[in-house]
Design an enzyme around this catalytic site. Structure first.
Site, PDB file in Angstrom:
ATOM      1  N   ASP A 216     -32.858  25.751  17.461  1.00  0.00           N
ATOM      2  CA  ASP A 216     -33.643  25.997  18.653  1.00  0.00           C
ATOM      3  C   ASP A 216     -32.599  26.144  19.762  1.00  0.00           C
ATOM      4  OD1 ASP A 216     -35.873  25.403  20.554  1.00  0.00           O
ATOM      5  OD2 ASP A 216     -34.726  23.569  20.832  1.00  0.00           O
ATOM      6  N   ASP A 577     -35.350  20.189  19.041  1.00  0.00           N
ATOM      7  CA  ASP A 577     -35.520  18.973  19.828  1.00  0.00           C
ATOM      8  C   ASP A 577     -36.934  18.733  20.324  1.00  0.00           C
ATOM      9  OD1 ASP A 577     -35.498  21.101  21.619  1.00  0.00           O
ATOM     10  OD2 ASP A 577     -34.870  19.797  23.251  1.00  0.00           O
ATOM     11  N   ASP A 581     -40.932  22.666  18.069  1.00  0.00           N
ATOM     12  CA  ASP A 581     -40.209  22.902  16.814  1.00  0.00           C
ATOM     13  C   ASP A 581     -40.802  22.116  15.651  1.00  0.00           C
ATOM     14  OD1 ASP A 581     -38.241  24.341  18.292  1.00  0.00           O
ATOM     15  OD2 ASP A 581     -37.412  22.429  18.916  1.00  0.00           O
TER      16      ASP A 581
HETATM   17  N1  LIG Z   1     -42.362  23.613  32.218  1.00  0.00           N
HETATM   18  C1  LIG Z   1     -42.536  24.906  32.140  1.00  0.00           C
HETATM   19  N2  LIG Z   1     -43.380  25.524  32.967  1.00  0.00           N
HETATM   20  C2  LIG Z   1     -43.579  26.831  32.878  1.00  0.00           C
HETATM   21  N3  LIG Z   1     -42.971  27.637  32.028  1.00  0.00           N
HETATM   22  C3  LIG Z   1     -42.113  27.107  31.192  1.00  0.00           C
HETATM   23  C4  LIG Z   1     -41.835  25.702  31.186  1.00  0.00           C
HETATM   24  N4  LIG Z   1     -40.945  25.455  30.229  1.00  0.00           N
HETATM   25  C5  LIG Z   1     -40.660  26.625  29.644  1.00  0.00           C
HETATM   26  N5  LIG Z   1     -41.364  27.627  30.214  1.00  0.00           N
HETATM   27  C6  LIG Z   1     -41.354  29.039  29.833  1.00  0.00           C
HETATM   28  O1  LIG Z   1     -41.931  29.175  28.555  1.00  0.00           O
HETATM   29  C7  LIG Z   1     -40.994  29.750  27.657  1.00  0.00           C
HETATM   30  C8  LIG Z   1     -41.168  29.169  26.288  1.00  0.00           C
HETATM   31  O2  LIG Z   1     -40.850  27.795  26.319  1.00  0.00           O
HETATM   32  P1  LIG Z   1     -40.532  26.975  25.012  1.00  0.00           P
HETATM   33  O3  LIG Z   1     -40.541  25.555  25.408  1.00  0.00           O
HETATM   34  O4  LIG Z   1     -41.403  27.439  23.903  1.00  0.00           O
HETATM   35  O5  LIG Z   1     -39.115  27.427  24.596  1.00  0.00           O
HETATM   36  P2  LIG Z   1     -37.747  27.245  25.351  1.00  0.00           P
HETATM   37  O6  LIG Z   1     -37.736  25.901  25.958  1.00  0.00           O
HETATM   38  O7  LIG Z   1     -37.521  28.417  26.236  1.00  0.00           O
HETATM   39  O8  LIG Z   1     -36.690  27.424  24.217  1.00  0.00           O
HETATM   40  P3  LIG Z   1     -36.473  26.692  22.834  1.00  0.00           P
HETATM   41  O9  LIG Z   1     -37.545  27.186  21.933  1.00  0.00           O
HETATM   42  O10 LIG Z   1     -35.137  27.184  22.463  1.00  0.00           O
HETATM   43  O11 LIG Z   1     -36.522  25.230  23.104  1.00  0.00           O
HETATM   44  C9  LIG Z   1     -39.653  29.465  28.280  1.00  0.00           C
HETATM   45  O12 LIG Z   1     -38.699  30.402  27.908  1.00  0.00           O
HETATM   46  C10 LIG Z   1     -39.938  29.549  29.749  1.00  0.00           C
HETATM   47  O13 LIG Z   1     -39.906  30.889  30.193  1.00  0.00           O
END
Ligand SMILES: Nc1ncnc2c1ncn2[C@@H]1O[C@H](COP(=O)(O)OP(=O)(O)OP(=O)(O)O)[C@@H](O)[C@H]1O
Length: 935
Positions: A216, A577, A581
């Protein structure tokens, strides 16, 4: 009425009223009134508290899950999770309806999955059973032999049965299955010391087989605590100049500032603000404060206990007193956005949305999204920044907040601008990825973030080297009359104009290309992955063979990607993490969760150290555990065969080993060896090949069989030679009377040796010879079979084992050469002339030398075969030479693609022929198709 009941009396349909904080949920329940902040770490391993909102009220008889506007889990309080904070809505109460109880709950599901884990189908265990069956077969042959010998010698029937049954316990050692788990137990202990916990120990062996690891991105490869780098506000004329937060300057008042202050799901817990690190950084950048509206701090029109954000006294001129957060549509990875409904004190009621830029833009009025949106976004994503977009709209004040559905609120928004967050790599990321790549373990990134950001991070982390190309695959759904299409585009490396070198580890640093497979990588988004799975399924394996970057993946897509890799016979590891996932962590052969919890049930392995260093450790320990299991298995098999051969030879004379003789071999030799043989840990370097995953592999069988034949030859030689000795069968009155007599004086008599002077029924020269040969042979075999490099620390570093062997050998030689009548009598041994004892020593030494040569060459063979299988260049030579083909699906595909000059397709677009059935592809490549036929 309201009743206070013990939780065991709860049944589905009961209405729960949640009061107070820190409640452990006794059942699964749907929240229907009020909101809760829950710690779901127990289920997901995620340490960030999650906000739960009530199920929207709808006049419909549809099932409740379909009534939920988004992720239905956002309305469910799961059994076993802890409600940290419960906030009543207008009615002042927090109410939930019991959905499931007992084993039907999410916690029950987990307990079930722990009790009955997914069958690992690991060949090792299947082979172990086959091996056992072989030993049973050997034992049967021994039994028949015993029956024949004893019946022909006219022994009483009960003696015949006893001796025949004895053979089974000798040939099939009862400790054999336990031997397979020794490696696992030691590895588990060592992993625990490193802060890696395991809830499914049998998977440690599988770790040794991993050849693909998915990571991830955010929080795993890159740091979790993102730093806010800047904001790019926008108005009707387009994007404005970047406002940098680096200097500590806060954003001037405006809708963007209001959005940053209020569009989050942070909570106030014991006076501290807690929640998503992204939300936290964004809020901190505003320098605003957070409070809860209550009796002493009441705002008109705002329900009690609502979260309120206020500009701090030192903040620059802000015309509003504060903003109350009235309703929250929480963030979910699948939706990639969150929305809040807020009330400006003495001002408007507004809705703010924050999320992935492409997502947010799709909910905005098109004219409010600047025309340079895509290019502006690219400027930042190509530098590896994490970009979040914000949008807002005004809502009518006369409606109650509960009257607004998510669909209604999330429409016709006004685009506000972009937030740019630094996405620094963790220090350990690059060295670990390099270590894995040079050990020929594929690394893959599966992230929810933007595709371009993911590509940049992949390059900077060394997952994709500078000399390798990235090919972007874009697949689109059927639209109107046009069928689904797929296009392939080479990602050109632009020079980064706004490069902020400080943010990253030096990208100029040379990445060794040693061990890299192929010179290109595919990058695709979750949407394209979905379309390819549905409409271009025949292309999917070919894409996955070189697919390295998977971005904008929803949690569901993450786990189906892992499954697709498994279908190609990869042994897949997943390291992640967050809660997004969870599915993939459970699906992978080896799921490693980076979590603060000691052992998260979300995945088989949990690492307390929040970086990916645990991955190579786990692989090394897994390999060491596998080798340990094999060594133990080989040793146990050979030790039992040595006893078997010795006993069958003695049965020929209707003799056997005495109880003390058995006891000495079993306890003083084998048990001690079994306990100490595998204390050496994993080898610190990850070598570019894996240990054999199968027990029934040619080098292993070869080594066992050759060593067995050697022992057999030595035993038979000893057995026959002793009978030919001039002193054999002389009358023995005392075990050691011949000590000082010259052999020439001994008379030769054709009769069997007498056993006068010894109290046992077993004493004979054959027995003595066989026992010494067998016992010392067990020690030799233990030394020969203990494998050190390349998967374990060298044997000489296992000091305890070396000491045990030296003592055991010393004791055995002492017994052999020392003439202590009492000891000989107790062990049912006969004294032999010194020359014969020297002969025994010579036989054992020759056995040791030949075994060593045999074992080293068997090991060489093993390494060569493994290296050839793992090495692409050598592979072809080997294949041509021997016509050997690996049966793994991914190897078959790799070979087919390597021979295909038109793969990968570049700068082409093709479309699916049969959109309905979803299997055909118009992309045709004659060379490829003909290759496919051959497979
Ligand atoms: N707290 C939040 N509020 C609004 N949008 C968010 C927030 N956190 C993440 N996002 C948006 O949503 C998308 C998807 O988030 P997600 O948590 O699925 O993956 P990530 O954190 O980007 O990456 P990874 O999967 O590598 O952990 C992010 O790329 C971001 O654009």
């Amino acid at each position: 009425g309201i009743q206070e009941l013990e939780s065991r009396f709860l049944v589905p349909g009961d209405l729960l009223i949640l009061t107070g904080n820190k409640v452990q949920m006794p059942c699964d329940a749907i929240l229907i009134d009020g909101s809760c902040v829950v710690d779901e770490g127990m289920l997901t391993g995620e340490s960030i508290p999650v906000t739960k909102t009530p199920l929207p009220k709808m006049e419909s008889s549809m099932p409740w899950k379909t009534q939920s506007e988004a992720d239905y889990k956002r309305h469910v309080l799961f059994c076993g999770t802890e409600v940290i904070q419960a906030k009543g809505a207008c009615s002042g109460t927090v109410r939930a309806v019991v959905l499931q109880t007992g084993f039907n709950t999410a916690k029950g599901d987990l307990v079930r999955s722990i009790l009955y884990p997914k069958p690992m189908n690991f060949k090792l265990y299947r082979d172990a059973i086959r091996f056992l069956l072989c030993l049973v077969g050997t034992a049967t042959i021994g039994m028949i032999y015993t029956l024949c010998v004893y019946v022909l010698n006219g022994e009483p029937p009960e003696e015949v049965v006893k001796k025949a049954l004895d053979v089974i316990t000798i040939a099939v050692p009862p400790a054999l299955p336990a031997a397979l788990t020794t490696g696992i137990i030691y590895a588990q202990k060592r992993l625990k010391k490193r802060g890696i916990f395991c809830i499914s120990p049998q998977r440690i062996n599988v770790c040794g087989q991993l050849n693909l690891v998915c990571f991830d991105k955010t929080g795993t490869l890159t740091r979790d605590g993102l730093d806010l780098w800047g904001a790019v506000p926008c108005d009707r004329s387009g994007f404005q100049e970047v406002h940098s937060f680096v200097s500590g300057r806060s954003l001037p008042w405006g809708p963007l500032c209001a959005a940053m202050a209020s569009c989050h799901s942070l909570i106030l817990l014991d006076g501290t603000i807690q929640g998503d690190p992204l939300d936290l950084k964004m809020f901190e950048a505003t320098t605003w404060e957070m409070a809860v509206s209550g009796d002493d701090f009441h705002i008109k029109g705002v329900p009690a206990h609502a979260m309120v954000v206020k500009p701090c006294k030192t903040a620059s001129q802000v015309p509003v007193e504060g903003i109350a957060i009235l309703h929250l549509f929480p963030f979910s990875s699948a939706l990639q956005r969150m929305t809040v409904i807020v009330q400006e004190m003495g001002g408007d009621r507004l809705a703010f949305m924050k999320g992935a830029p492409e997502r947010v833009a799709s909910f905005c009025q098109p004219e409010t999204v600047p025309t340079s949106f895509v290019s502006e976004l690219q400027i930042y994503t190509t530098q590896g920044f994490r970009v979040i977009a914000l949008a807002y709209k005004k809502l009518e004040t006369d409606h109650h907040t509960t009257a607004f559905t998510r669909d209604k609120v999330e429409a016709d928004l006004i685009f506000l601008g972009l937030l740019i967050l630094e996405n620094r790599l963790k220090e350990e990321t690059k060295p670990v990825l390099e270590e894995l790549i040079s050990a020929r373990i594929r690394t893959v990134m599966i992230t929810g973030d933007n595709l371009q950001t993911a590509i940049t991070v992949a390059r900077k982390s060394g997952m994709v080297s500078e000399s390798q190309q990235v090919i972007l695959i874009e697949a689109n759904e059927i639209t109107g009359s046009s069928s689904a299409s797929i296009s392939w585009k080479l990602v050109e490396e632009k020079s980064i104009a706004h490069s902020n070198q400080d943010n990253y580890i030096n990208i100029k640093e040379e990445v060794s290309d040693h061990g890299r497979e192929g010179s290109y990588h595919f990058a695709l988004s979750g949407k394209s992955f979905q379309v390819i799975s549905q409409h271009f399924s025949s292309l999917l394996p070919k894409i996955l063979i070189n697919g390295t970057i998977f971005a904008r993946m929803s949690p569901g897509q993450k786990s189906s990607l892992v499954e697709e890799f498994q279908k190609l016979d990869y042994f897949v590891g997943m390291c992640g993490d967050g809660a997004n996932d969870c599915g993939a962590l459970k699906m992978a052969h080896v799921g490693i969760s980076l979590s603060e919890q000691e052992a998260s049930v979300a995945s088989p392995f949990t690492s307390k150290t929040p970086n990916i260093e645990c991955v190579p450790h786990l692989i090394k320990e897994g390999r060491a555990a596998l080798v340990t299991s094999f060594c133990m298995f080989k040793y146990m098999a050979l030790y039992s065969m040595i006893q078997y051969v010795g006993v069958l030879l003695l049965y020929w004379e209707t003799n056997s080993l005495s109880n003390y003789q058995f006891l000495f071999q079993d306890l003083a030799i084998t048990t001690l060896i079994g306990v100490t043989m595998n204390l050496n840990g994993a080898y610190p370097k990850l070598v570019p090949f894996r240990p054999a995953g199968r027990l029934i592999s040619p080098p292993l069988l070869l080594s066992v069989i050759l060593n067995l034949l050697l022992s057999l030859a030595m035993h038979i030689a000893g057995f026959i030679l002793v009978q030919r000795q001039p002193w054999y069968s002389m009358e023995m009155h005392s075990a050691c009377t011949v000590q000082n007599e010259s052999i020439s004086k001994l008379t030769i008599s054709p009769t069997a040796p007498e056993k006068i002077g010894s109290n046992g029924a077993f004493t004979s020269f054959e027995n003595t010879t066989i026992w010494f040969l067998g016992t010392i042979n067990c020690i030799i075999v233990a030394l020969i079979f203990s494998k050190g490099k390349p998967f374990r620390q060298p044997i000489y570093k296992n000091y305890i084992f070396v000491l045990v062997l030296v003592i055991q050998l010393g004791v055995c030689l002492f017994i052999l050469f020392a003439d202590i009548p009492e000891l000989y009598r107790r062990l049912d041994l006969l004294c032999t002339p010194l020359l014969w004892r020297v002969y025994i020593t010579i036989m054992l030494s020759s056995n040791f030398i030949v075994s060593l040569v045999v074992e080293v060459s068997a090991l060489r063979l093993l390494i060569t075969v493994e290296a050839i299988i793992e090495n692409q260049a050598l592979w072809t030579t080997f294949k041509r030479g021997f016509g050997y083909q690996s049966k793994s699906q991914y190897r078959i595909w790799q070979r087919a693609l390597a021979d295909d000059p038109s793969w990968p397709p570049l700068n082409q677009t093709s479309s699916s022929d049969m959109p309905e059935c979803g299997s055909g592809v118009s992309y045709s490549n004659p060379v490829f198709e003909s290759n496919e036929e051959k497979l």
